[in-house]
Design an enzyme around this catalytic site. Structure first.
Site, PDB file in Angstrom:
ATOM      1  N   LYS A  30       0.991  -1.508   0.259  1.00  0.00           N
ATOM      2  CA  LYS A  30       0.143  -0.302  -0.248  1.00  0.00           C
ATOM      3  C   LYS A  30       0.898   1.068   0.126  1.00  0.00           C
ATOM      4  O   LYS A  30       0.829   1.981  -0.881  1.00  0.00           O
ATOM      5  CB  LYS A  30      -1.104   0.366   0.732  1.00  0.00           C
ATOM      6  CG  LYS A  30      -1.853  -1.105   1.287  1.00  0.00           C
ATOM      7  CD  LYS A  30      -3.012  -0.657   2.098  1.00  0.00           C
ATOM      8  CE  LYS A  30      -3.980  -1.480   1.746  1.00  0.00           C
ATOM      9  NZ  LYS A  30      -5.418  -1.275   1.003  1.00  0.00           N
ATOM     10  N   GLU A  83      -9.992   6.769   3.968  1.00  0.00           N
ATOM     11  CA  GLU A  83     -10.694   5.786   4.212  1.00  0.00           C
ATOM     12  C   GLU A  83      -9.907   4.733   4.461  1.00  0.00           C
ATOM     13  O   GLU A  83      -9.013   4.785   3.935  1.00  0.00           O
ATOM     14  CB  GLU A  83     -11.897   5.278   3.349  1.00  0.00           C
ATOM     15  CG  GLU A  83     -11.434   4.257   2.704  1.00  0.00           C
ATOM     16  CD  GLU A  83     -10.566   4.624   1.205  1.00  0.00           C
ATOM     17  OE1 GLU A  83     -10.105   6.034   1.152  1.00  0.00           O
ATOM     18  OE2 GLU A  83      -9.827   3.743   0.613  1.00  0.00           O
ATOM     19  N   SER A 133       1.642  -9.913  -1.036  1.00  0.00           N
ATOM     20  CA  SER A 133       1.589  -8.253  -0.785  1.00  0.00           C
ATOM     21  C   SER A 133       1.152  -7.680   0.747  1.00  0.00           C
ATOM     22  O   SER A 133       2.020  -6.467   0.723  1.00  0.00           O
ATOM     23  CB  SER A 133      -0.125  -7.947  -0.942  1.00  0.00           C
ATOM     24  OG  SER A 133      -1.049  -8.940  -0.635  1.00  0.00           O
TER      25      SER A 133
END
Lengths: 405, 270
Positions: free
Chosen positions: A95, A117, A384
């Site tokens: 991310k 968010e 990930s």
């Protein structure tokens, strides 16, 4: 990163992927989206921006991440599984790549306040660290239920200077946090950038998020060529909103010999209705600014998703995945909570890597493939994120089953 | 296309009045009470109605109208039940313009054309899709027109001249003019309605503008009309009365009627 370095071009990016994508937002947000698109186009063409982004990716996030071959998991199988180690990135997951890119774009646009968010808190944490680094005000919307479940992440964000705002509306989860961030943005866009956390939302977000994650697949491609002298047979990633998957797929879409597989969360089983397998079980619809696949009832009311993994618990999916699904370029399958938990334990015990529950979904599918195949295939899986955040959750689940005290 | 909006505006003009248009969410707090609420609004003097179909994710709405959506959906009401209610209202009130305010997924879920057809059969005059800006609206306009439904678009306060012109040309019946940025809500920070905006819309040959967002008091209505708007839409202030009297329907209806009469009076030249 100065405004004076901007060049203005009139070219626009295509807001659609086939029938999917678009800008389904109140009219008032279009100038903000147009400004963002222009800033992104300019930044992509600005060597100074690229250099700064690259510099941070290398010296702050720790890119490139390695590509690790599974040593023990595939014993006895002719299949090799390589893991792209985004778990080793600063922040603990992929991310941070795109968050840093968007935060730099926000500065370039002269915005001083960032809203985002978050579901379980991973995107919120990544956003908070980027804002701390770059000196931006940071507001994180988080469903109240999620904020209560994820107290350590709330504290993490607050430590890094973010203000966490609990959202009571609706079900108090990720989808409601997105709604609340969009509401904030309709009043605050002159000073505020909405740092959307996945490759969904209105154009240009799906394109920006993909491009700022593209290095995942680009590095993996170079690394597998180096290790094996050929492209992989299949590239695999988990899909919630779809950002790690699209970052992984982007460099392989034009390689017809490489099969692309997205793994969605089947939760308690797709037939139970308690899942997040949007592409496998949903239908086209419009939510959060784009036309894509959606979990919804017969009237079009959006349904709640469910997954053991908070990062995959979203009733929508990025529009480019909907397109790749529709044209058959990528295939989307699903893995249950049960299978993901098993993979979580297997990867920990056999490879010494504790994966995020999200990534365990992708690995569960790869392990299944390795068991079933009798050909010497090469699979590349996007690992990930790391699983530290999931330790307590998994321990509680296993304790309930009496597998561990 | 129905003539109800143009007939309303021309008869108001003859009487030197503006339009007062209350908004409620259909099914709030439940279907039966909602029908009584809508009849009360009309009987108390509403010139037109703006009605919302309840949706799970109303991103353009502030807390008051979000809560209305949640109250309505508690009872699992369906789009068909909303249309059935509208048809009953239309049967009893053949003249009043009725506009729907909806979110896109409800329109496309079972086919856009079928949605407009069902709306037309229920006697609806216009449809505004809150999350469809003009740019995406081009796909919806012909489908609405084919069923005789007026497409409505929103003119934001800081819109470029090109956007305002586009909104004026694409909207039929009326134009929804925003008093300010942000989401719906009666929070007392109504900006002076920009007479300039209204002039641009009028010059582009647009239908009359109705000013919305934050319209909660008679002086807001007066200011809207003084700036050249055809009238004003009041949503959150109306819905708040419903919320405050949720379990006292008679007191609720009395308060709603009183509110509409007061706001309507503000549309009339003194």
């Amino acid at each position: 990163m100065t405004q004076s370095s901007q060049t203005t071009t009139s070219e626009r990016l295509d807001p659609y992927f086939g029938d999917f994508g678009g800008q389904f937002v109140p009219e008032i947000l279009l100038p903000a989206l147009d400004q963002l698109e222009q800033a992104f186009i300019d930044a992509q063409n600005d060597p100074a921006f690229q250099q700064e982004f690259q510099h941070l990716l290398t010296t702050y996030l720790g890119r490139p991440t390695p590509l690790s071959l599974c040593q023990n998991l595939t014993k006895g199988s002719p299949v090799k599984i390589y893991m792209k180690r985004e778990d080793l990135l600063h922040g603990g997951a992929h991310k941070t790549n795109q968050v840093l890119g968007q935060a730099l774009l926000a500065k370039r646009m002269g915005k001083t306040r960032i809203i985002a968010e978050t579901g379980a808190g991973q995107h919120g944490t990544a956003t908070a660290l980027a804002c701390a680094l770059l000196g931006l005000e940071c507001i994180i919307y988080m469903g109240r239920k999620d904020a209560e479940r994820q107290q350590p992440n709330v504290f993490r964000m607050e430590l890094m200077g973010a203000k966490v705002v609990p959202v009571d509306a609706g079900s108090g989860t990720l989808k409601d946090a997105v709604n609340e961030a969009m509401r904030d943005w309709t009043a605050s866009y002159p000073t505020t950038h909405y740092l959307l956390g996945t490759a969904a939302g209105p154009h240009p977000f799906p394109t920006i998020v993909r491009e700022f994650h593209r290095m995942i697949g680009a590095e993996a491609k170079a690394q597998i060529l180096e290790a094996e002298g050929r492209l992989p047979d299949e590239v695999i990633a988990c899909v919630g909103g779809g950002s790690n998957a699209i970052g992984m797929f982007a460099e392989f879409i034009d390689e017809p010999g490489v099969r692309l597989t997205g793994v969605e969360p089947a939760g308690k089983g797709v037939a139970t209705g308690e899942h997040g397998a949007t592409l496998s079980a949903g239908k086209p619809g419009v939510l959060h600014g784009c036309r894509s696949f959606l979990m919804q009832d017969a009237d079009g009311q959006v349904e709640e998703s469910y997954s053991v993994s908070a990062g995959l618990d979203y009733p929508g999916v990025g529009p480019q995945h909907a397109y790749l699904h529709a044209i058959g370029r990528a295939q989307y399958t699903s893995v249950t909570d049960e299978e993901a938990l098993e993979a979580f334990q297997l990867i920990s015990s056999h490879e010494g890597i504790i994966p995020a529950l999200e990534s365990a979904h992708a690995m569960a599918y790869a392990i299944r493939r390795a068991k079933e195949s009798n050909k010497p295939e090469i699979l590349v899986v996007n690992l990930s994120g790391r699983g530290d955040k999931d330790i307590d959750h998994v321990r509680r689940i296993l304790a309930q089953r009496g597998e561990q005290s | 296309m129905s003539q109800r909006y143009s007939q309303m505006f021309s008869s108001l003009k003859a009487r030197q009045e503006g339009a007062f248009v209350p908004f409620v969410t259909i099914g709030d707090p439940d279907l039966a009470t909602s029908e009584r609420i809508i009849r009360t609004l009309i009987d108390a003097g509403a010139d037109a109605l703006e009605l919302g179909l309840p949706f799970s994710d109303p991103v353009a709405d502030g807390p008051v109208i979000q809560a209305a959506n949640i109250r309505a959906l508690r009872h699992h009401i369906t789009t068909q039940q909303c249309f059935d209610l509208l048809a009953r209202i239309r049967a009893d009130y053949p003249e009043i313009p009725i506009g729907l305010l909806v979110y896109c997924n409800l329109v496309v879920a079972n086919g856009t054309s079928a949605f407009y057809q069902r709306a037309a059969q229920a006697g609806v005059d216009s449809v505004l899709i809150a999350d469809v800006p003009l740019r995406e609206g081009v796909r919806f306009i012909p489908e609405a027109q084919a069923q005789g439904i007026a497409p409505i678009f929103i003119a934001p306060p800081d819109a470029s001249e090109a956007t305002l012109k586009g909104v004026a040309q694409a909207s039929e019946g009326y134009i929804y003019l925003l008093s300010r940025s942000g989401v719906t809500g009666a929070n007392d920070d109504v900006n002076a309605p920009a007479a300039e905006l209204i002039k641009t819309l009028n010059n582009a040959g647009g239908a009359p503008a109705l000013l919305g967002f934050g319209i909660a008091r008679p002086e807001h209505v007066q200011a809207a009309i003084a700036a050249g708007a055809g009238g004003a839409i009041s949503g959150s202030a109306v819905v708040r009365i419903i919320a405050e009297h949720e379990h006292k329907p008679e007191a609720m209806l009395t308060a709603l009627a009183e509110f509409v009469r007061t706001m309507k009076a503000a549309t009339q030249a003194k």
